[in-house]
Design an enzyme around this catalytic site. Structure first.
Site, PDB file in Angstrom:
ATOM      1  N   ASN A   1      40.829  38.740  42.114  1.00 15.86           N
ATOM      2  CA  ASN A   1      41.683  39.545  41.236  1.00 15.86           C
ATOM      3  C   ASN A   1      43.109  39.024  41.370  1.00 15.86           C
ATOM      4  O   ASN A   1      43.802  39.345  42.332  1.00 15.86           O
ATOM      5  CB  ASN A   1      41.588  41.024  41.660  1.00 15.86           C
ATOM      6  CG  ASN A   1      42.537  41.908  40.873  1.00 15.86           C
ATOM      7  OD1 ASN A   1      43.055  41.503  39.835  1.00 15.86           O
ATOM      8  ND2 ASN A   1      42.777  43.118  41.376  1.00 15.86           N
TER       9      ASN A   1
ATOM     10  N   LYS B   1      45.639  39.723  39.648  1.00 15.13           N
ATOM     11  CA  LYS B   1      46.669  40.693  39.235  1.00 15.13           C
ATOM     12  C   LYS B   1      47.629  39.993  38.255  1.00 15.13           C
ATOM     13  O   LYS B   1      47.165  39.206  37.447  1.00 15.13           O
ATOM     14  CB  LYS B   1      47.357  41.275  40.458  1.00 15.13           C
ATOM     15  CG  LYS B   1      46.314  41.799  41.466  1.00 15.13           C
ATOM     16  CD  LYS B   1      46.863  42.624  42.562  1.00 15.13           C
ATOM     17  CE  LYS B   1      45.721  43.094  43.446  1.00 15.13           C
ATOM     18  NZ  LYS B   1      46.138  44.003  44.493  1.00 15.13           N
TER      19      LYS B   1
ATOM     20  N   HIS C   1      41.104  50.164  38.506  1.00 14.60           N
ATOM     21  CA  HIS C   1      41.789  49.682  39.721  1.00 14.60           C
ATOM     22  C   HIS C   1      42.895  50.674  40.080  1.00 14.60           C
ATOM     23  O   HIS C   1      43.549  51.234  39.204  1.00 14.60           O
ATOM     24  CB  HIS C   1      42.370  48.288  39.464  1.00 14.60           C
ATOM     25  CG  HIS C   1      42.834  47.625  40.718  1.00 14.60           C
ATOM     26  ND1 HIS C   1      44.020  47.956  41.319  1.00 14.60           N
ATOM     27  CD2 HIS C   1      42.253  46.695  41.507  1.00 14.60           C
ATOM     28  CE1 HIS C   1      44.149  47.238  42.427  1.00 14.60           C
ATOM     29  NE2 HIS C   1      43.081  46.460  42.563  1.00 14.60           N
TER      30      HIS C   1
ATOM     31  N   GLU D   1      37.587  50.496  47.205  1.00 14.26           N
ATOM     32  CA  GLU D   1      38.893  49.952  47.560  1.00 14.26           C
ATOM     33  C   GLU D   1      39.797  51.075  48.035  1.00 14.26           C
ATOM     34  O   GLU D   1      40.462  51.732  47.214  1.00 14.26           O
ATOM     35  CB  GLU D   1      39.546  49.317  46.331  1.00 14.26           C
ATOM     36  CG  GLU D   1      38.932  48.027  45.892  1.00 14.26           C
ATOM     37  CD  GLU D   1      39.994  47.081  45.326  1.00 14.26           C
ATOM     38  OE1 GLU D   1      40.045  45.935  45.756  1.00 14.26           O
ATOM     39  OE2 GLU D   1      40.782  47.511  44.472  1.00 14.26           O
TER      40      GLU D   1
ATOM     41  N   SER E   1      42.805  43.993  51.367  1.00 14.42           N
ATOM     42  CA  SER E   1      43.288  43.073  52.415  1.00 14.42           C
ATOM     43  C   SER E   1      42.202  42.178  52.995  1.00 14.42           C
ATOM     44  O   SER E   1      42.228  41.846  54.178  1.00 14.42           O
ATOM     45  CB  SER E   1      43.977  43.853  53.545  1.00 14.42           C
ATOM     46  OG  SER E   1      45.162  44.463  53.092  1.00 14.42           O
TER      47      SER E   1
ATOM     48  N   GLY F   1      45.439  39.382  47.034  1.00 15.23           N
ATOM     49  CA  GLY F   1      46.410  38.414  47.557  1.00 15.23           C
ATOM     50  C   GLY F   1      45.797  37.104  48.010  1.00 15.23           C
ATOM     51  O   GLY F   1      46.282  36.014  47.637  1.00 15.23           O
TER      52      GLY F   1
HETATM   53  P1  PGA Z   1      44.301  42.736  48.227  1.00 13.90           P
HETATM   54  O1  PGA Z   1      44.005  43.377  46.814  1.00 13.90           O
HETATM   55  O2  PGA Z   1      43.150  41.836  48.576  1.00 13.90           O
HETATM   56  O3  PGA Z   1      45.584  41.972  48.040  1.00 13.90           O
HETATM   57  O4  PGA Z   1      44.437  43.865  49.192  1.00 13.90           O
HETATM   58  C1  PGA Z   1      42.719  43.827  46.500  1.00 13.90           C
HETATM   59  C2  PGA Z   1      42.755  44.492  45.164  1.00 13.90           C
HETATM   60  O5  PGA Z   1      43.750  45.161  44.855  1.00 13.90           O
HETATM   61  O6  PGA Z   1      41.818  44.378  44.372  1.00 13.90           O
END
Ligand code: PGA
Length: 240
Positions: free
Chosen positions: A8, A10, A86, A157, A204, A226
């Site tokens: 993802n 973003k 999300h 999540e 994360s 990320g």
């Molecule tokens: P993250 O994001 O791996 O940066 O924590 C996960 C997500 O928001 O789908």
């Protein structure tokens, strides 16, 4: 069993050139890349092994909806998976009702929704994580009752675990597994015949901790934010 890894991105990266370059570096089987809308076409063209996902969609099929994008339009670009609900969209005002309409639109056209559900920090502190998760899960289960076939992915999540949140920490893999089991049992209890379900974790996930989550059979994959923008990290996750 093969795990599902969803990248993802973003609202990253800034340019199509960077999106293509990143795709070429991470392209692999079992990977779904969900770039921002403007880069879907270019990412699709540079994919050899991975599949294409989108980060959202609108529920109506066509018409006067300035700024919105339909399932058919995404499908025409080669999108197979669509992330829905999300927490970063829920924070901007997306309601359970909107998520339900989107789920129906996506499944109706044979695409695969990746439905995100998760407890916030205040839920966790108040010991009501399960209640918060079920509040988001139940409306989508109701919506799915009218379908006789389709593939559905639920992503647990916890909002407090998403890397961009202040003091974010990944969930403990054992807790994540337990919550996923509760979600899975609830879904299976409802006897939704003909539908195929998968359950993944997000929050994360990185190259170092992915193994802790993915070692459990019940955690069938990861939604990665990320770390999906860092080819080395993502490659480590994919190797696991
Ligand atoms: P993250 O994001 O791996 O940066 O924590 C996960 C997500 O928001 O789908």
């Amino acid at each position: 069993m093969k795990k599902i890894i969803i990248a993802n991105w973003k609202m990253n990266p800034d340019t199509e050139l960077e999106a293509v370059s990143l795709t070429q570096k991470i392209d692999s089987e079992n990977l779904i890349i969900a770039p921002p809308y403007p880069f879907l076409g270019a990412v699709r063209k540079s994919q050899k092994l991975s599949k294409l996902g989108a980060q959202d969609v609108f529920w109506e099929a066509k018409g006067a909806y300035t700024g919105e994008v339909s399932v058919t339009q995404l499908k025409s670009l080669g999108v197979q998976y669509i992330v829905l609900g999300h927490s970063e969209r829920r924070i901007l005002g997306e309601t359970n009702d909107a998520v339900v309409k989107k789920v129906k639109a996506v499944v109706s056209l044979g695409l695969i929704p990746v439905i995100c559900i998760g407890d916030g920090l205040s839920d966790k502190i108040a010991g009501r994580s399960e209640v918060a998760v079920m509040d988001q899960l139940m409306p989508t289960i109701e919506a799915l009752k009218s379908f006789k076939s389709g593939k559905i992915i639920f992503a647990y999540e916890p909002v407090w675990a998403i890397s961009t949140q202040k003091d974010a920490k990944p969930d403990n893999p054992e807790n994540a597994r337990n919550m996923i089991l509760k979600i899975k049992n609830k879904v299976l209890d409802e006897g939704l015949k003909g539908l195929e379900f998968h359950f993944i974790y997000g929050g994360s996930v990185n190259g170092l901790n992915a193994g802790g989550f993915l070692k459990y059979d019940e955690i069938e994959g990861a939604l990665v934010g990320g770390a999906s923008l860092k080819p080395d990290e993502l490659t480590r996750i994919l190797k696991i």
